[in-house]
Design a protein around this motif. Structure first.
Motif, PDB file in Angstrom:
ATOM      1  N   UNK A  30       0.755  -1.312   0.106  1.00  8.88           N
ATOM      2  CA  UNK A  30      -0.012   0.065   0.028  1.00  8.88           C
ATOM      3  C   UNK A  30       1.111   1.321  -0.061  1.00  8.88           C
ATOM      4  N   UNK A  31       1.909   1.293   0.694  1.00 12.24           N
ATOM      5  CA  UNK A  31       2.874   2.428   0.854  1.00 12.24           C
ATOM      6  C   UNK A  31       3.597   2.684  -0.371  1.00 12.24           C
ATOM      7  N   UNK A  32       4.109   1.764  -1.325  1.00  5.13           N
ATOM      8  CA  UNK A  32       4.676   1.805  -2.490  1.00  5.13           C
ATOM      9  C   UNK A  32       3.437   2.157  -3.590  1.00  5.13           C
ATOM     10  N   UNK A  33       2.227   1.707  -3.263  1.00  4.25           N
ATOM     11  CA  UNK A  33       1.215   2.264  -4.377  1.00  4.25           C
ATOM     12  C   UNK A  33       0.734   3.631  -4.034  1.00  4.25           C
ATOM     13  N   UNK A  34       1.036   4.207  -2.940  1.00  2.00           N
ATOM     14  CA  UNK A  34       0.836   5.771  -2.544  1.00  2.00           C
ATOM     15  C   UNK A  34       1.839   6.427  -2.829  1.00  2.00           C
ATOM     16  N   UNK A  35       2.810   5.928  -3.270  1.00  5.82           N
ATOM     17  CA  UNK A  35       4.100   6.912  -3.692  1.00  5.82           C
ATOM     18  C   UNK A  35       5.108   7.309  -2.577  1.00  5.82           C
ATOM     19  N   UNK A  36       5.375   6.254  -1.621  1.00  4.28           N
ATOM     20  CA  UNK A  36       6.302   6.106  -0.692  1.00  4.28           C
ATOM     21  C   UNK A  36       7.812   5.953  -1.429  1.00  4.28           C
ATOM     22  N   UNK A  37       8.814   6.462  -0.979  1.00  2.00           N
ATOM     23  CA  UNK A  37      10.033   6.319  -1.599  1.00  2.00           C
ATOM     24  C   UNK A  37      10.750   5.212  -0.733  1.00  2.00           C
ATOM     25  N   UNK A  38      10.543   4.926   0.570  1.00  2.00           N
ATOM     26  CA  UNK A  38      11.042   4.222   1.416  1.00  2.00           C
ATOM     27  C   UNK A  38      10.353   3.675   2.263  1.00  2.00           C
ATOM     28  N   UNK A  39      10.494   2.602   2.980  1.00  2.00           N
ATOM     29  CA  UNK A  39       9.768   1.996   4.061  1.00  2.00           C
ATOM     30  C   UNK A  39      10.930   1.743   5.338  1.00  2.00           C
ATOM     31  N   UNK A  40       9.874   2.041   6.357  1.00  2.00           N
ATOM     32  CA  UNK A  40      10.926   1.643   7.669  1.00  2.00           C
ATOM     33  C   UNK A  40      10.226   0.300   8.240  1.00  2.00           C
ATOM     34  N   UNK A  41      10.911  -0.662   8.378  1.00  2.00           N
ATOM     35  CA  UNK A  41      10.195  -2.034   8.772  1.00  2.00           C
ATOM     36  C   UNK A  41      10.608  -2.033  10.252  1.00  2.00           C
ATOM     37  N   UNK A  42       9.467  -2.279  11.154  1.00  2.00           N
ATOM     38  CA  UNK A  42       9.296  -2.710  12.552  1.00  2.00           C
ATOM     39  C   UNK A  42       8.284  -3.612  12.920  1.00  2.00           C
ATOM     40  N   UNK A  43       8.035  -3.890  14.025  1.00  2.00           N
ATOM     41  CA  UNK A  43       7.313  -4.704  14.739  1.00  2.00           C
ATOM     42  C   UNK A  43       6.868  -4.033  16.124  1.00  2.00           C
ATOM     43  N   UNK A  44       5.930  -4.434  16.512  1.00  2.00           N
ATOM     44  CA  UNK A  44       5.610  -3.614  18.078  1.00  2.00           C
ATOM     45  C   UNK A  44       5.556  -2.291  18.288  1.00  2.00           C
ATOM     46  N   UNK A  45       4.592  -1.637  17.751  1.00  2.00           N
ATOM     47  CA  UNK A  45       4.586  -0.069  17.786  1.00  2.00           C
ATOM     48  C   UNK A  45       4.006   0.174  19.122  1.00  2.00           C
ATOM     49  N   UNK A  46       3.811  -0.793  19.997  1.00  2.00           N
ATOM     50  CA  UNK A  46       3.572  -0.366  21.517  1.00  2.00           C
ATOM     51  C   UNK A  46       4.789  -0.207  22.147  1.00  2.00           C
ATOM     52  N   UNK A  47       5.832  -0.698  21.676  1.00  2.00           N
ATOM     53  CA  UNK A  47       7.201  -0.468  22.139  1.00  2.00           C
ATOM     54  C   UNK A  47       7.801   0.516  21.241  1.00  2.00           C
ATOM     55  N   UNK A  48       7.302   1.230  20.383  1.00  2.00           N
ATOM     56  CA  UNK A  48       7.743   2.314  19.609  1.00  2.00           C
ATOM     57  C   UNK A  48       8.769   1.805  18.267  1.00  2.00           C
ATOM     58  N   UNK A  49       8.597   0.344  18.178  1.00  2.00           N
ATOM     59  CA  UNK A  49       9.226  -0.286  16.894  1.00  2.00           C
ATOM     60  C   UNK A  49      10.187  -1.136  17.276  1.00  2.00           C
ATOM     61  N   UNK A  50      10.155  -2.249  17.028  1.00  2.00           N
ATOM     62  CA  UNK A  50      11.238  -3.120  17.252  1.00  2.00           C
ATOM     63  C   UNK A  50      11.705  -4.033  16.004  1.00  2.00           C
ATOM     64  N   UNK A  51      12.898  -4.876  16.098  1.00  2.00           N
ATOM     65  CA  UNK A  51      13.211  -5.415  14.957  1.00  2.00           C
ATOM     66  C   UNK A  51      12.015  -6.486  14.466  1.00  2.00           C
ATOM     67  N   UNK A  52      11.797  -6.596  13.063  1.00  2.00           N
ATOM     68  CA  UNK A  52      10.749  -7.353  12.549  1.00  2.00           C
ATOM     69  C   UNK A  52      11.411  -8.655  12.486  1.00  2.00           C
ATOM     70  N   UNK A  53      10.276  -9.589  12.180  1.00  2.00           N
ATOM     71  CA  UNK A  53      10.924 -10.998  12.020  1.00  2.00           C
ATOM     72  C   UNK A  53      11.662 -11.165  10.664  1.00  2.00           C
TER      73      UNK A  53
END
Length: 239
Positions: A19-42
């Motif tokens: 969805x982000x790419x389709x909307x025009x994002x240039x780059x993604x930040x990949x995270x998990x667990x936003x309750x902890x403000x973003x941790x390393x994803x699997x």
């Protein structure tokens, strides 16, 4: 000729990334667990997103809430995680560690950066919790691969940090200030004109891309709205 303003979007999964790419994002930040403000994803998430989109990905290197590296064992684990992420297809990263006094944990940062082996990376919003932002920048100056600071200018967000962001943008090119400023953290569309006028050309959104909140997916339309505004401001600032 004006260069395209960079729009980075937080992605938690493949659906977000597409969805982000389709909307025009240039780059993604990949995270998990936003309750902890973003941790390393699997590793599976990283590999799946890498296979699903062709824009740049920056993967979070952070194993627990807070900005401490976690002692010697934590640094060893962080360094090992980098190797695993690179094997899963990651080529760009996001990290940042502070000690108990709010100074940059230079030893931890250097250890992890050594594992990156020259890969580009962002020092994230730990800078907004630092005791001395200028000292942190100057201590990190010259580390290989560091090309971006993700910052709101203040721990409370862009509303509080806007004067700092403008002041730091004015120092661009000086020692410790060669890196791109990417603004994120309470960022709204109405902040964009002042930030673009200051010469800032990179923006990071998370919740702003999700009309349903963090329980919902990234919205193509929300990202596209940001893309449209950023492109318009880029044109306006070039006139």
């Amino acid at each position: 000729m004006s260069m395209r303003t960079v729009l980075e979007v937080i992605a938690l999964d493949v659906e977000d990334a597409v969805a982000a790419q389709a909307g025009g994002a240039d780059r993604l930040e990949l995270v998990t667990d936003m309750a902890a403000d973003g941790l390393t994803p699997s590793l599976d998430t990283v590999a799946g997103i890498r296979a699903a989109v062709d824009i740049s990905l920056r993967v979070m290197v952070r194993l627990a809430d807070g900005f401490a590296a976690g002692g010697a064992g934590g640094v060893d684990r962080l360094a090992g995680v980098v190797g695993e992420l690179r094997a899963a297809g990651a080529e760009e990263f996001v990290l940042g560690f502070l000690d108990a006094d709010g100074a940059v944990d230079l030893g931890a940062v250097e250890r992890v950066v050594a594992e990156l082996d020259g890969c580009p990376w962002t020092f994230h919003r730990a800078i907004d919790r630092a005791a001395d932002r200028d000292a942190l920048r100057k201590q990190l100056d010259g580390l290989p691969g560091l090309d971006t600071y993700l910052t709101a200018g203040a721990a409370g967000g862009v509303d509080d940090g806007l004067p700092t962001l403008v002041a730091e943008a004015a120092l661009g090119g000086q020692p410790g200030y060669e890196q791109r400023i990417m603004v994120g953290g309470g960022l709204r569309l109405d902040h964009v004109p002042a930030l673009r006028a200051a010469g800032i050309d990179a923006f990071h959104i998370g919740g702003a891309a999700r009309p349903e909140g963090w329980a919902g997916p990234v919205s193509v339309d929300a990202v596209a709205q940001w893309r449209t505004v950023l492109d318009a401001e880029t044109v306006r600032s070039a006139v």
